[in-house]
Design a protein around this motif. Sequence first.
Motif, short mmCIF file in Angstrom:
data_model
loop_
_atom_site.label_atom_id
_atom_site.label_comp_id
_atom_site.label_asym_id
_atom_site.label_seq_id
_atom_site.Cartn_x
_atom_site.Cartn_y
_atom_site.Cartn_z
N LEU A 1 83.36 18.45 37.93
CA LEU A 1 83.89 18.90 36.63
C LEU A 1 84.18 20.40 36.64
CD1 LEU A 1 81.68 16.84 34.16
CD2 LEU A 1 84.19 16.87 34.18
N ILE A 2 83.30 21.17 37.32
CA ILE A 2 83.54 22.61 37.41
C ILE A 2 84.88 22.85 38.12
CG2 ILE A 2 82.70 24.78 38.42
CD1 ILE A 2 79.81 23.58 38.00
N GLY A 3 85.12 22.09 39.19
CA GLY A 3 86.40 22.20 39.91
C GLY A 3 87.58 21.80 39.05
N ASN A 4 87.35 20.90 38.11
CA ASN A 4 88.40 20.46 37.19
C ASN A 4 88.70 21.50 36.11
OD1 ASN A 4 89.67 17.50 37.00
ND2 ASN A 4 87.76 17.38 38.16
N GLY A 5 87.98 22.62 36.16
CA GLY A 5 88.28 23.69 35.22
C GLY A 5 87.34 23.76 34.03
N TYR A 6 86.35 22.86 33.98
CA TYR A 6 85.38 22.92 32.88
C TYR A 6 84.26 23.90 33.26
CZ TYR A 6 87.70 18.85 30.89
OH TYR A 6 88.62 17.99 30.36
N ALA A 7 84.58 25.19 33.13
CA ALA A 7 83.65 26.23 33.59
C ALA A 7 82.31 26.15 32.89
CB ALA A 7 84.28 27.61 33.38
N VAL A 8 82.30 25.67 31.65
CA VAL A 8 81.07 25.63 30.86
C VAL A 8 80.03 24.69 31.50
CG1 VAL A 8 81.70 23.72 29.30
CG2 VAL A 8 80.23 25.57 28.47
N ILE A 9 80.47 23.82 32.38
CA ILE A 9 79.53 22.89 33.04
C ILE A 9 78.58 23.63 33.98
CG2 ILE A 9 79.39 20.74 34.44
CD1 ILE A 9 80.31 20.32 31.57
N VAL A 10 78.86 24.91 34.28
CA VAL A 10 77.88 25.68 35.05
C VAL A 10 76.55 25.78 34.27
CG1 VAL A 10 79.57 27.05 36.34
CG2 VAL A 10 78.61 27.97 34.21
N GLY B 1 87.67 19.33 45.46
CA GLY B 1 88.32 18.05 45.17
C GLY B 1 88.69 17.94 43.69
N GLY B 2 87.78 18.43 42.83
CA GLY B 2 88.07 18.44 41.39
C GLY B 2 89.26 19.33 41.08
N LEU B 3 89.31 20.46 41.79
CA LEU B 3 90.43 21.40 41.58
C LEU B 3 91.75 20.76 42.01
CD1 LEU B 3 91.30 24.38 40.93
CD2 LEU B 3 90.94 24.87 43.35
N ILE B 4 91.75 20.12 43.16
CA ILE B 4 92.97 19.47 43.67
C ILE B 4 93.39 18.34 42.73
CG2 ILE B 4 93.92 18.04 45.54
CD1 ILE B 4 92.14 19.72 47.47
N ALA B 5 92.40 17.53 42.31
CA ALA B 5 92.72 16.38 41.45
C ALA B 5 93.26 16.82 40.09
CB ALA B 5 91.47 15.52 41.27
N SER B 6 92.86 18.03 39.65
CA SER B 6 93.32 18.46 38.32
C SER B 6 94.58 19.32 38.40
CB SER B 6 92.20 19.26 37.63
OG SER B 6 91.91 20.43 38.36
N THR B 7 95.06 19.59 39.61
CA THR B 7 96.29 20.39 39.74
C THR B 7 97.36 19.57 40.44
OG1 THR B 7 95.28 21.40 41.70
CG2 THR B 7 95.18 22.64 39.67
N ILE B 8 97.26 19.46 41.77
CA ILE B 8 98.29 18.75 42.55
C ILE B 8 98.37 17.28 42.13
CG2 ILE B 8 99.03 18.12 44.89
CD1 ILE B 8 97.25 20.52 45.86
#
Lengths: 137, 188
Positions: A106-115, B74-81
């Motif tokens: 989720l953090i990688g998905n841009g949900y920074a608050v999940i830190v 992987g989360g970053l790639i899945a939410s962008t590309i």
Amino acid sequence: MKYFAYLAIGTFFGIVMTKSQAISWFRIYEMFQFDSFHMYGIIGSAVALGVVLIALFKKYNVKSVDGSDLALQPKEMSIPRYLIGGTIFGLGWAMAGACPGPIYTLIGNGYAVIVVVLASALLGTFTYGLLRTKLPH
Amino acid sequence: MIEFISQPWPWYVSGPAIVLVMGLLLLAGKTFGVSDTLRTTCAIGGAGKVSEFFKIDWKDQLWNIVFVIGAILGGLIASTILQQPEAIALSPDTVDKLQALGIQNAGENFLPEEIFSWEGFVTVRGFVMMVIGGFLIGFGARYAGGCTSGHAITGLSNLQLPSLIAVIGFFIGGLIMTYFILPSLLTL
């Protein structure tokens, strides 16, 4: 080079967690409401296939790439440890809507608050380490 | 191709993909267990000074830290590309139940953003759900000796009775939270 393999497998895992929507709080809520087969299908098909895969690994005595036995140590038997620990984990899973893998993804998905969830999970693990000898196992 | 894999993955693709992760890690000589990284991170941070539990040779566990850095990537790639802007196809029953508890637009994002956001963090509801929820995850996973990846996937695949007990616990806790605690907490 060895670490690159773990990075690649982890990246694939993060993509799977996102595209399967297993990182979604809503999907976890829906699972515990028994409103959809989706999460049960994911976990169920993974376990069914996993049982077959590990049985095959054992039957053909498959070794890891460095020639050692596969890391499948049997877990020590106990009821209170797994039942109490598991229930505490389940309470958190349904509340935050994420287990440890999805917390990272989720953090990688841009949900920074999940830190915040990650930091709290670290604090929980740290607290367990402090109290471990006083807890029933 | 990118468009094709950017769609939501059905369960019968996702489940086998998770087994692939487990199998590759086993062949690499490791065990699939994400919550171990929490213990390793505590150990790296010096927690071994106050508890024997963290006196581990964390260098042996660095592979797992690299694995979860991958999970972030992987989360970053899945939410962008591989981004897919459509809403999550939740069950209409779930959407209705959440609406009755004041959660609007269920499924529009991965999370109810009124709770899981910096604005939500400063409310009692958001603070409790992120801080207490995270704490229970970290405490419970280590107490039970594993989380979803270690017990529900690897342990059950290896026919371990302890993992079955742990997974039963996961569901006891999850159902108590969903049916008895969340209704009051969500309407705070």
